[in-house]
Design a protein around this motif. Structure first.
Motif, mmCIF file in Angstrom:
data_model
loop_
_atom_site.group_PDB
_atom_site.id
_atom_site.type_symbol
_atom_site.label_atom_id
_atom_site.label_comp_id
_atom_site.label_asym_id
_atom_site.label_seq_id
_atom_site.Cartn_x
_atom_site.Cartn_y
_atom_site.Cartn_z
ATOM 1 N N UNK A 289 0.823 -1.211 0.000
ATOM 2 C CA UNK A 289 0.000 0.000 0.000
ATOM 3 C C UNK A 289 0.857 1.261 0.000
ATOM 4 N N UNK A 290 1.986 1.231 0.718
ATOM 5 C CA UNK A 290 2.842 2.417 0.781
ATOM 6 C C UNK A 290 3.439 2.724 -0.591
ATOM 7 N N UNK A 291 3.930 1.680 -1.270
ATOM 8 C CA UNK A 291 4.495 1.890 -2.609
ATOM 9 C C UNK A 291 3.426 2.348 -3.584
ATOM 10 N N UNK A 292 2.227 1.800 -3.455
ATOM 11 C CA UNK A 292 1.144 2.189 -4.354
ATOM 12 C C UNK A 292 0.770 3.650 -4.160
ATOM 13 N N UNK A 293 0.783 4.110 -2.902
ATOM 14 C CA UNK A 293 0.448 5.506 -2.622
ATOM 15 C C UNK A 293 1.506 6.455 -3.180
ATOM 16 N N UNK A 294 2.793 6.023 -3.145
ATOM 17 C CA UNK A 294 3.881 6.892 -3.593
ATOM 18 C C UNK A 294 4.077 6.864 -5.098
ATOM 19 N N UNK A 295 3.982 5.664 -5.687
ATOM 20 C CA UNK A 295 4.399 5.513 -7.083
ATOM 21 C C UNK A 295 3.266 5.108 -8.016
ATOM 22 N N UNK A 296 2.086 4.864 -7.494
ATOM 23 C CA UNK A 296 0.980 4.460 -8.336
ATOM 24 C C UNK A 296 0.836 2.953 -8.423
ATOM 25 N N UNK A 297 -0.154 2.513 -9.183
ATOM 26 C CA UNK A 297 -0.446 1.092 -9.306
ATOM 27 C C UNK A 297 0.369 0.481 -10.447
ATOM 28 N N UNK A 298 1.366 -0.308 -10.073
ATOM 29 C CA UNK A 298 2.196 -1.012 -11.055
ATOM 30 C C UNK A 298 2.203 -2.483 -10.658
ATOM 31 N N UNK A 299 1.593 -3.308 -11.498
ATOM 32 C CA UNK A 299 1.338 -4.691 -11.121
ATOM 33 C C UNK A 299 2.203 -5.676 -11.908
ATOM 34 N N UNK A 300 2.673 -6.712 -11.224
ATOM 35 C CA UNK A 300 3.323 -7.845 -11.864
ATOM 36 C C UNK A 300 2.285 -8.956 -11.986
ATOM 37 N N UNK A 301 2.081 -9.437 -13.193
ATOM 38 C CA UNK A 301 1.130 -10.527 -13.417
ATOM 39 C C UNK A 301 1.884 -11.726 -13.977
ATOM 40 N N UNK A 302 1.752 -12.856 -13.324
ATOM 41 C CA UNK A 302 2.374 -14.089 -13.783
ATOM 42 C C UNK A 302 1.269 -15.094 -14.079
ATOM 43 N N UNK A 303 1.242 -15.548 -15.315
ATOM 44 C CA UNK A 303 0.235 -16.534 -15.720
ATOM 45 C C UNK A 303 0.942 -17.580 -16.578
ATOM 46 N N UNK A 304 1.534 -18.569 -15.918
ATOM 47 C CA UNK A 304 2.319 -19.574 -16.598
ATOM 48 C C UNK A 304 1.716 -20.962 -16.381
ATOM 49 N N UNK A 305 1.843 -21.843 -17.362
ATOM 50 C CA UNK A 305 1.194 -23.156 -17.271
ATOM 51 C C UNK A 305 1.786 -24.073 -16.199
ATOM 52 N N UNK A 306 3.008 -23.775 -15.729
ATOM 53 C CA UNK A 306 3.648 -24.685 -14.773
ATOM 54 C C UNK A 306 3.447 -24.261 -13.319
ATOM 55 N N UNK A 307 2.718 -23.179 -13.107
ATOM 56 C CA UNK A 307 2.299 -22.821 -11.756
ATOM 57 C C UNK A 307 0.964 -23.525 -11.534
ATOM 58 N N UNK A 308 1.032 -24.778 -11.050
ATOM 59 C CA UNK A 308 -0.127 -25.660 -11.118
ATOM 60 C C UNK A 308 -0.776 -25.971 -9.776
ATOM 61 N N UNK A 309 -0.123 -25.619 -8.663
ATOM 62 C CA UNK A 309 -0.709 -25.930 -7.357
ATOM 63 C C UNK A 309 -0.686 -24.691 -6.469
ATOM 64 N N UNK A 310 -1.615 -24.646 -5.537
ATOM 65 C CA UNK A 310 -1.714 -23.507 -4.627
ATOM 66 C C UNK A 310 -0.490 -23.424 -3.724
ATOM 67 N N UNK A 311 0.003 -24.577 -3.260
ATOM 68 C CA UNK A 311 1.188 -24.588 -2.389
ATOM 69 C C UNK A 311 2.389 -24.013 -3.113
ATOM 70 N N UNK A 312 2.578 -24.424 -4.351
ATOM 71 C CA UNK A 312 3.683 -23.899 -5.141
ATOM 72 C C UNK A 312 3.536 -22.392 -5.334
ATOM 73 N N UNK A 313 2.325 -21.938 -5.601
ATOM 74 C CA UNK A 313 2.095 -20.513 -5.803
ATOM 75 C C UNK A 313 2.423 -19.713 -4.545
ATOM 76 N N UNK A 314 2.094 -20.262 -3.372
ATOM 77 C CA UNK A 314 2.414 -19.578 -2.118
ATOM 78 C C UNK A 314 3.920 -19.405 -1.965
ATOM 79 N N UNK A 315 4.677 -20.471 -2.256
ATOM 80 C CA UNK A 315 6.131 -20.386 -2.137
ATOM 81 C C UNK A 315 6.716 -19.418 -3.166
ATOM 82 N N UNK A 316 6.224 -19.499 -4.402
ATOM 83 C CA UNK A 316 6.725 -18.619 -5.449
ATOM 84 C C UNK A 316 6.399 -17.161 -5.136
ATOM 85 N N UNK A 317 5.270 -16.929 -4.486
ATOM 86 C CA UNK A 317 4.877 -15.564 -4.143
ATOM 87 C C UNK A 317 5.906 -14.894 -3.246
ATOM 88 N N UNK A 318 6.634 -15.688 -2.475
ATOM 89 C CA UNK A 318 7.656 -15.109 -1.600
ATOM 90 C C UNK A 318 8.700 -14.365 -2.424
#
Length: 411
Positions: A289-318
């Protein structure tokens, strides 16, 4: 070709690759410009086509592509850090570099070619442990200090580089067992002794899919042949042979009429196997929220076929969490310090001390840390860019430019 620097009898590798071209420059002082490239060029130029593989380690998937591409023997490859996670269903069907990007995005990993020409694969996340983000980074032996650098230290980030939000899409895959993947809709006519090759694309519910456990065509079950196109006349199935080669999302059929005199009509042709069907897609996201307030909304979107499980997505999100908010990239230059200029390779970790920036990373384990920008977190730095520029004709005076990025190592 190898490029190296030698200082006090010590050789420091700079580049190992191949010559791409020669360019002659005529005139009073003729020169030859030699353009070289390392093994990364092969990944950009070559196409990888690998059928579906189950439960494969991301590094093993990269190696599988290198083998498929006949990776030159003069290069080697290695991983830094231990293995973690696996891809439930992996395949390759594009340029090798695009396939590598899919893996990197799905697992928060990196791949590069080092100064020795070797491919290096790094798992940024250590064993899915969010407390270890610089997992396997290879550290240099000496600390880089502000006194080593020229005074023109800069932070060349622009505001668009600041990301305030990430979203990771999860693309689950389920298995439909023992289904008809493709069935011919036309009758194929083959003269006596003739052979034909055709391709069939795998589908399920009118959608193109991938498949595993392909069943080799079985006579009378997967193919039939008759002397007449409507399926009547003499059954000629025993005179016909059918071979199928799996490409992951399609099969190539080689059909041969072995009869000496009669034409055969292939009235049935199909292939069976287990189909990979896309499930209901979901996503996870986080916002600074702090970065969004200072610099605006800049989003990273990842949509890849090998991100196949929720557990993996949680770890990758780190790994993506480390790039949201303001994380400066620092540019430093060094000149006239041959003792340290060639000791660092791309993506080496570094012990760093830049007083004017409030940075003091004295130990790779993060024992001594002062970083007011990131407050409670422990950060390390890696070399994201390395350039050596000759400032004299004999190469004895060299200007080295580094771009140094921080990499999260714990919280």
């Amino acid at each position: 070709v190898r490029v190296s620097a030698t200082y006090h009898g010590n050789r420091y590798p700079v580049f190992h690759g191949q010559i791409k071209s020669f360019q002659t420059n005529e005139g009073d002082n003729p020169t030859v410009t030699i353009e070289c490239e390392d093994g990364m060029r092969l990944l950009y130029n070559a196409t990888a086509n690998i059928p579906v593989t189950q439960n494969i380690d991301p590094y093993d998937a990269v190696l599988k592509m290198l083998v498929e591409l006949n990776w030159p023997l003069m290069y080697s490859y290695r991983r830094t850090g231990g293995a973690w996670g696996s891809i439930p269903y992996w395949w390759a069907d594009g340029t090798a570099m695009n396939e590598v990007v899919k893996i990197n995005d799905s697992f928060g990993s990196m791949i590069w070619v080092d100064a020795n020409g070797d491919v290096v694969y790094n798992n940024i996340i250590g064993g899915g442990d969010s407390a270890v983000m610089n997992y396997g980074i290879e550290y240099t032996a000496t600390q880089l200090t502000q006194a080593d650098c020229l005074k023109n230290i800069t932070i060349p980030n622009n505001w668009d580089a600041v990301k305030s939000k990430y979203r990771l899409y999860i693309n689950p895959v389920s298995l439909q067992v023992a289904i008809d993947l493709w069935t011919a809709t036309d009758v194929l006519q083959l003269a006596a002794g003739a052979k034909s090759e055709i391709f069939g694309t795998y589908t399920y519910n009118a959608e193109t899919i991938r498949a595993i456990n392909i069943v080799a065509p079985v006579a009378t079950t997967d193919y039939l042949a008759n002397s007449l196109a409507d399926g009547s006349g003499t059954n000629m199935t025993s005179s016909v042979s059918v071979l199928a080669y799996d490409f992951g999302n399609a099969a190539k059929f080689t059909i041969t009429n072995n009869h000496a005199t009669d034409t055969a009509f292939i009235t049935l042709l199909k292939i069976r196997g287990d189909g990979l069907v896309n499930g209901n897609r979901s996503y996870i996201e986080d916002t600074d929220a702090a970065a969004e307030a200072l610099y605006g909304k800049h989003q990273i979107i990842v949509n890849q076929p090998f991100l196949q499980t929720y557990t993996q997505a949680q770890d990758t999100a780190v790994s993506f969490a480390r790039v949201i908010g303001y994380t400066p990239t620092i540019q430093v230059q060094i000149r006239g310090r041959k003792d340290i200029q060639f000791m660092r390779d791309i993506f080496n970790g570094n012990m760093l001390k830049l007083d004017n920036f409030g940075i003091d990373i004295q130990d790779p384990t993060g024992v001594s840390t002062e970083d007011p920008i990131h407050s409670a977190a422990v950060y390390q730095y890696i070399y994201a860019y390395v350039e050596h520029e000759w400032m004299s004709a004999n190469g004895q005076d060299v200007l080295t430019t580094y771009l140094i990025e921080d990499i999260y190592s714990g919280a």
